[in-house]
Design an enzyme around this catalytic site. Structure first.
Site, PDB file in Angstrom:
ATOM      1  N   LYS A   1      50.078  27.669  30.166  1.00  0.00           N
ATOM      2  CA  LYS A   1      49.915  29.109  29.891  1.00  0.00           C
ATOM      3  C   LYS A   1      50.997  29.902  30.637  1.00  0.00           C
ATOM      4  O   LYS A   1      51.672  29.337  31.524  1.00  0.00           O
ATOM      5  CB  LYS A   1      48.525  29.562  30.335  1.00  0.00           C
TER       6      LYS A   1
ATOM      7  N   ARG B   1      33.222  34.568  36.704  1.00  0.00           N
ATOM      8  CA  ARG B   1      34.290  35.259  35.999  1.00  0.00           C
ATOM      9  C   ARG B   1      34.149  35.086  34.500  1.00  0.00           C
ATOM     10  O   ARG B   1      34.199  36.042  33.743  1.00  0.00           O
ATOM     11  CB  ARG B   1      35.660  34.732  36.471  1.00  0.00           C
TER      12      ARG B   1
ATOM     13  N   TYR C   1      67.481  50.805  51.015  1.00  0.00           N
ATOM     14  CA  TYR C   1      66.534  51.921  50.972  1.00  0.00           C
ATOM     15  C   TYR C   1      65.682  51.966  52.227  1.00  0.00           C
ATOM     16  O   TYR C   1      65.306  50.923  52.766  1.00  0.00           O
ATOM     17  CB  TYR C   1      65.614  51.775  49.761  1.00  0.00           C
TER      18      TYR C   1
ATOM     19  N   MET D   1      65.962  46.742  43.287  1.00  0.00           N
ATOM     20  CA  MET D   1      65.694  46.288  41.921  1.00  0.00           C
ATOM     21  C   MET D   1      66.593  45.108  41.525  1.00  0.00           C
ATOM     22  O   MET D   1      66.141  44.153  40.901  1.00  0.00           O
ATOM     23  CB  MET D   1      65.885  47.441  40.932  1.00  0.00           C
TER      24      MET D   1
HETATM   25  C1  LIG Z   1      45.027  28.098  34.750  1.00  0.00           C
HETATM   26  C2  LIG Z   1      43.852  27.228  34.594  1.00  0.00           C
HETATM   27  C3  LIG Z   1      43.883  25.913  35.068  1.00  0.00           C
HETATM   28  C4  LIG Z   1      45.033  25.343  35.871  1.00  0.00           C
HETATM   29  O1  LIG Z   1      44.838  25.698  37.222  1.00  0.00           O
HETATM   30  P1  LIG Z   1      45.852  25.210  38.374  1.00  0.00           P
HETATM   31  O2  LIG Z   1      45.234  25.732  39.609  1.00  0.00           O
HETATM   32  O3  LIG Z   1      47.150  25.870  38.075  1.00  0.00           O
HETATM   33  O4  LIG Z   1      45.926  23.742  38.283  1.00  0.00           O
HETATM   34  C5  LIG Z   1      42.782  25.107  34.812  1.00  0.00           C
HETATM   35  N1  LIG Z   1      41.715  25.588  34.144  1.00  0.00           N
HETATM   36  C6  LIG Z   1      41.638  26.849  33.688  1.00  0.00           C
HETATM   37  C7  LIG Z   1      40.428  27.301  32.980  1.00  0.00           C
HETATM   38  C8  LIG Z   1      42.702  27.716  33.911  1.00  0.00           C
HETATM   39  O5  LIG Z   1      42.621  28.972  33.482  1.00  0.00           O
END
Ligand SMILES: *Cc1c(COP(=O)(O)O)cnc(C)c1O
Length: 360
Positions: A38, A134, A256, A304
Site C-alpha cells: 500500500k 480502529r 529561516y 522547502m
Molecule cells: C499496513 C498493514 C500491514 C503491514 O504492517 P507493517 O507493520 O508495515 O508490517 C498489515 N496489516 C494491515 C491490516 C495493514 O493495514
C-alpha cells in the site's frame, strides 16, 4: 522524468527487497507471507516492487481498490488483498473482475456483498476487532456476520485481526488480542491472519495461514534494534548533492529563524533536499547526514528545497558531493527519532518530485 538537473533521488534496491522478503518469510515457513505494498509500496513504487517480488509472492496487499487497480493497469496479475475492503458498492464487481480479495470490516460492506453479488466467488477476509478499536467487527458480532455470509458463495474465508502493540515485547495486549482471534478460529474452523511485520518478528505464536509483511520488507525495523532485524537491508537510499558551501562566523545563524547559532567559525554545506521532497521539517539541528564516509550534523531549519549541514570537520568535502539522508549508511530510525516520527512516515512521505532509480 527524462531530464534531471538536480541529482536528488531515491535509489531503490530491488534485490534487497527480495532478500528481505525471503528472510522474513523464512521466519514463518508454514505461513503464506503477503507483501503489503500500500501507499506505493511505502514510497518504493508499488508496481516495481510487485514485479521484483513476482516469483516469491502470491498475494499482494493494498489499502483500497484504486491502489489495486493501479497494479492491474501496470500489468501485475498477482492476487491483491484490499485491506479496507469495498468503500463503494461498485468495488465489489471490480474485485470479482480483477481477482481482488476483499477485507470486510463493517455491516454496510456485508450488505453490498449480499445484495449486489450473492454469487460472489472470490476470497473474503473478515476483519475482527480484537482490541485495536480502529477497524473490524466486534467479536460478539462474528456469529451474525457468519450467518449472513452463508448466503454468499466464498472460495476462501479468512479471519483476520491487527495488532495495536506488536512492537512491545513486554506488553500483555498482543497475547490478549491473539487469544480472541484464535478462539474464533477454533469455533469456525477458518484460516487466519494476525501478524504484521512486528507480529512476525516478535510473536511466533501469531504466525497464521497468512502473515502480512509491510515495513520489514523494505528493510526497516518495526521493533527498533534487534538481532532479528540485523539481516534486513534498507531498500531505499535517499540522497542529494551539495550545491553550495560557505562559512559563517561564530554567533551567526543560518536559514529561516534563528534556532541555531554557530558555536565556532563554521563551514556550511547547502544540500538540495527539503521538506517538499519529504525530508522532515521537524528534523532537529544535530540530525546526522552521511557524506563521504562520515556523519555531519544538520544545522538550522529544514527549508522547502534545501538543508544546511555543518561540514567544518569534513575538510575534503566539496560542491557536488553526494549526501545520504538515510539508507544503507545511515539508519532511517536515527532520522525518525530526531524528527519526532517513525520510519514508516519518512518512507511513505518521500514526495513525487524525487525521482526513483531502481537497481538490482
Ligand atoms: C499496513 C498493514 C500491514 C503491514 O504492517 P507493517 O507493520 O508495515 O508490517 C498489515 N496489516 C494491515 C491490516 C495493514 O493495514
Amino acid at each position: 522524468m527524462s531530464y534531471t538537473s538536480r541529482l536528488t533521488k531515491a535509489i531503490i534496491d530491488l534485490d534487497a527487497l527480495v532478500k528481505n522478503y525471503q528472510y522474513i518469510a523464512s521466519l514463518s515457513s508454514n505461513s503464506n507471507t503477503i507483501a503489503v505494498i500500500k501507499a506505493d509500496a511505502y514510497g518504493h513504487n508499488a508496481s516495481k516492487v510487485a514485479q521484483a517480488l513476482s516469483t516469491e509472492v502470491n498475494i499482494l496487499a493494498v489499502a483500497f481498490i484504486d491502489e489495486a487497480l493501479a497494479l492491474r493497469a501496470d500489468g501485475i496479475n498477482t492476487k491483491v488483498l484490499v485491506l479496507e475492503g469495498p468503500l463503494k458498492e461498485t468495488d465489489i464487481e471490480l474485485a470479482l473482475d480483477n481477482n481482488f480479495a476483499l477485507m470486510l470490516h463493517s455491516d454496510y460492506q456485508l450488505g453490498w456483498l449480499k445484495s449486489i453479488s450473492p454469487e460472489f466467488s472470490g476470497d473474503i477476509w473478515l476483519k475482527v476487532d480484537t482490541g485495536m478499536n480502529r477497524l473490524g467487527f466486534q467479536v460478539e458480532q462474528v456469529d451474525h456476520v457468519m450467518s449472513q455470509l452463508s448466503a454468499v458463495q466464498i472460495s476462501n474465508l479468512v479471519l483476520c485481526s491487527h495488532y495495536a502493540t506488536a512492537d512491545q515485547i513486554d506488553c500483555i495486549r498482543p497475547s490478549k488480542q491473539l487469544e480472541k482471534l484464535k478462539a474464533l478460529v477454533a469455533k469456525y474452523g477458518c484460516k487466519f491472519s494476525m501478524a504484521n511485520s512486528a507480529g512476525i518478528l516478535n510473536w511466533p505464536e501469531s504466525h497464521g495461514h497468512y502473515n502480512r509483511l509491510g515495513l520489514a520488507l523494505y528493510g526497516a525495523s518495526p521493533i527498533g534494534k534487534s538481532p532479528k532485524t540485523r539481516a534486513l537491508i534498507p531498500a531505499m537510499t535517499l540522497q542529494a548533492n551539495i550545491i553550495a558551501i560557505h562559512t559563517v562566523k561564530i554567533g551567526e545563524s543560518v536559514g529561516y529563524g534563528n534556532n541555531w547559532q554557530a558555536q565556532r567559525d563554521t563551514m556550511l554545506a547547502t544540500v538540495a533536499i527539503g521538506y517538499a521532497d519529504g525530508y522532515p521539517r521537524n528534523a532537529k539541528s544535530g540530525t546526522p547526514v552521511y557524506i563521504n564516509g562520515a556523519l555531519a550534523p544538520l544545522v538550522g531549519r529544514v527549508s522547502m528545497d534545501m538543508i544546511t549541514v555543518d561540514i567544518t570537520d569534513l575538510i575534503h568535502t566539496k560542491i557536488g558531493d553526494t549526501v545520504e539522508l538515510w539508507g544503507k549508511n545511515l539508519n532511517i530510525d536515527i532520522v525518525a527519532q530526531n524528527s519526532d516520527t517513525i520510519n514508516y512516515e519518512l518512507l511513505t512521505r518521500v514526495s513525487k518530485r524525487v525521482p526513483k532509480t531502481f537497481v538490482n
